[in-house]
Scaffold this motif. Structure first.
Motif, PDB file in Angstrom:
ATOM      1  N   ASP A  83       0.424 -31.288 -20.262  1.00 61.20           N
ATOM      2  CA  ASP A  83       0.501 -31.102 -18.813  1.00 61.20           C
ATOM      3  C   ASP A  83      -0.556 -31.967 -18.128  1.00 61.20           C
ATOM      4  O   ASP A  83      -1.750 -31.875 -18.451  1.00 61.20           O
ATOM      5  N   ARG A  84      -0.142 -32.793 -17.190  1.00 54.10           N
ATOM      6  CA  ARG A  84      -1.060 -33.721 -16.539  1.00 54.10           C
ATOM      7  C   ARG A  84      -2.150 -32.987 -15.751  1.00 54.10           C
ATOM      8  O   ARG A  84      -3.308 -33.400 -15.717  1.00 54.10           O
ATOM      9  N   GLY A  85      -1.783 -31.883 -15.100  1.00 53.22           N
ATOM     10  CA  GLY A  85      -2.759 -31.127 -14.330  1.00 53.22           C
ATOM     11  C   GLY A  85      -3.897 -30.611 -15.201  1.00 53.22           C
ATOM     12  O   GLY A  85      -5.073 -30.728 -14.849  1.00 53.22           O
ATOM     13  N   ILE A  97     -10.533 -42.323 -15.432  1.00 61.82           N
ATOM     14  CA  ILE A  97      -9.675 -41.797 -16.498  1.00 61.82           C
ATOM     15  C   ILE A  97      -8.392 -41.208 -15.918  1.00 61.82           C
ATOM     16  O   ILE A  97      -7.288 -41.520 -16.364  1.00 61.82           O
ATOM     17  N   ASN A  98      -8.533 -40.339 -14.927  1.00 60.97           N
ATOM     18  CA  ASN A  98      -7.366 -39.654 -14.372  1.00 60.97           C
ATOM     19  C   ASN A  98      -6.409 -40.601 -13.667  1.00 60.97           C
ATOM     20  O   ASN A  98      -5.203 -40.341 -13.588  1.00 60.97           O
ATOM     21  N   CYS A  99      -6.930 -41.698 -13.166  1.00 62.85           N
ATOM     22  CA  CYS A  99      -6.076 -42.658 -12.469  1.00 62.85           C
ATOM     23  C   CYS A  99      -5.364 -43.588 -13.444  1.00 62.85           C
ATOM     24  O   CYS A  99      -4.203 -43.948 -13.230  1.00 62.85           O
ATOM     25  N   ALA A 100      -6.054 -43.960 -14.516  1.00 64.48           N
ATOM     26  CA  ALA A 100      -5.523 -44.999 -15.399  1.00 64.48           C
ATOM     27  C   ALA A 100      -4.817 -44.477 -16.637  1.00 64.48           C
ATOM     28  O   ALA A 100      -3.940 -45.157 -17.183  1.00 64.48           O
ATOM     29  N   VAL A 101      -5.177 -43.277 -17.091  1.00 62.97           N
ATOM     30  CA  VAL A 101      -4.657 -42.769 -18.360  1.00 62.97           C
ATOM     31  C   VAL A 101      -3.423 -41.902 -18.130  1.00 62.97           C
ATOM     32  O   VAL A 101      -3.429 -41.008 -17.280  1.00 62.97           O
ATOM     33  N   ASN A 105       1.070 -30.612  -7.019  1.00 64.42           N
ATOM     34  CA  ASN A 105       1.603 -29.602  -7.944  1.00 64.42           C
ATOM     35  C   ASN A 105       0.627 -29.231  -9.070  1.00 64.42           C
ATOM     36  O   ASN A 105       1.046 -28.900 -10.180  1.00 64.42           O
ATOM     37  N   THR A 106      -0.664 -29.303  -8.784  1.00 62.96           N
ATOM     38  CA  THR A 106      -1.652 -28.879  -9.779  1.00 62.96           C
ATOM     39  C   THR A 106      -2.156 -27.457  -9.514  1.00 62.96           C
ATOM     40  O   THR A 106      -3.020 -26.966 -10.241  1.00 62.96           O
ATOM     41  N   GLY A 107      -1.640 -26.825  -8.461  1.00 64.25           N
ATOM     42  CA  GLY A 107      -1.959 -25.427  -8.213  1.00 64.25           C
ATOM     43  C   GLY A 107      -3.422 -25.182  -7.901  1.00 64.25           C
ATOM     44  O   GLY A 107      -4.057 -25.955  -7.165  1.00 64.25           O
ATOM     45  N   PHE A 113      -7.832 -31.708 -15.325  1.00 64.72           N
ATOM     46  CA  PHE A 113      -8.810 -30.627 -15.173  1.00 64.72           C
ATOM     47  C   PHE A 113      -9.874 -30.710 -16.265  1.00 64.72           C
ATOM     48  O   PHE A 113     -11.081 -30.622 -15.980  1.00 64.72           O
ATOM     49  N   PHE A 114      -9.457 -30.898 -17.508  1.00 66.39           N
ATOM     50  CA  PHE A 114     -10.425 -30.940 -18.607  1.00 66.39           C
ATOM     51  C   PHE A 114     -11.255 -32.218 -18.583  1.00 66.39           C
ATOM     52  O   PHE A 114     -12.436 -32.196 -18.963  1.00 66.39           O
ATOM     53  N   VAL A 115     -10.675 -33.321 -18.154  1.00 68.27           N
ATOM     54  CA  VAL A 115     -11.454 -34.545 -17.990  1.00 68.27           C
ATOM     55  C   VAL A 115     -12.583 -34.304 -16.988  1.00 68.27           C
ATOM     56  O   VAL A 115     -13.753 -34.642 -17.236  1.00 68.27           O
ATOM     57  N   THR A 116     -12.240 -33.703 -15.859  1.00 60.63           N
ATOM     58  CA  THR A 116     -13.222 -33.439 -14.813  1.00 60.63           C
ATOM     59  C   THR A 116     -14.264 -32.427 -15.270  1.00 60.63           C
ATOM     60  O   THR A 116     -15.471 -32.608 -15.055  1.00 60.63           O
TER      61      THR A 116
END
Length: 228
Positions: A124-126, A113-117, A94-96, A130-133
């Protein structure tokens, strides 16, 4: 929504920024020392975005054209991302339209980060992922380009700079060794590598070593299943 996600993601990526800028600059200097223009590290960091593979690609570009060897080498070097991807299937739902980029840009640090945080409830998680990446890739691309540009005007002896990646893997190996009490996997990797180095020589031992390591892990898993 986007602004909150960016503000939430930024602090987690700042420690990675320092490391990526240094490693990226080392990579840019290495590319310049081998005679490549700054466009090569720019485009490679944009479209490959796999630090270890980018360092390996330097020698691939300078050696004889061996597509099969390059394919298996890239597969072995980045095989861990297969397991990363499986573990992120639920999180990427559901991240489109962001999902393809999240898949492409998933490096070790972004995965961690995305797995643990868990972002705040109002973020919004998506967009957070996205910004982490995106930020992590910006750091890497910036470092690579900066290193390549500085390498054009700063002249110094770059002998041994390619050892940066080896040093990084040594540190990662030591961290993994210290964090676990069971060292069978590490010893298997070292043993298989040394054996293939003796048999195939330093120029062509990597792919056989990776294949032998995977075979040993599969046999060990099969034996463990039978014992269970």
């Amino acid at each position: 929504m986007k602004k909150k996600a960016f503000k939430a993601a930024l602090p987690y990526t700042l420690p990675i920024c320092a490391g990526f800028l240094f490693l990226g600059m080392s990579y840019g200097f290495l590319m310049r020392s081998k005679g490549f223009s700054f466009f090569y590290p720019l485009l490679m960091s944009l479209f490959i975005f796999a630090g270890s593979m980018e360092f390996v690609t330097v020698n691939l570009l300078l050696s004889a054209f061996q597509p099969l060897h390059a394919f298996f080498l890239a597969l072995m070097v980045n095989a861990r991302h297969l397991f990363y991807g499986i573990s992120m299937l639920e999180k990427y739902k559901n991240t489109g339209w962001k999902k393809p980029y999240l898949i492409f840009g998933m490096c070790d640090e972004s995965f961690t980060i995305n797995c643990a945080v868990t972002p705040p409830e109002d973020v919004d998680r998506g967009w957070f992922m996205f910004f982490v990446t995106l930020l992590n890739q910006i750091y890497w691309v910036s470092g690579a380009v900066l290193g390549a540009l500085l390498g054009s005007v700063i002249r110094f002896n770059t002998t041994g700079i390619e050892f940066v990646m080896t040093a990084l893997f040594v540190v990662m190996f030591m961290n993994q060794w210290e964090e676990t009490n069971q060292h069978r996997s590490a010893l298997t990797g070292v043993g298989c590598s040394l054996l293939c180095l003796l048999v195939f020589g330093s120029e062509s031992f990597i792919v056989p070593a990776m294949a032998l390591i995977i075979l040993c892990f599969l046999l060990d898993r099969k034996r463990g299943g039978k014992e269970a």
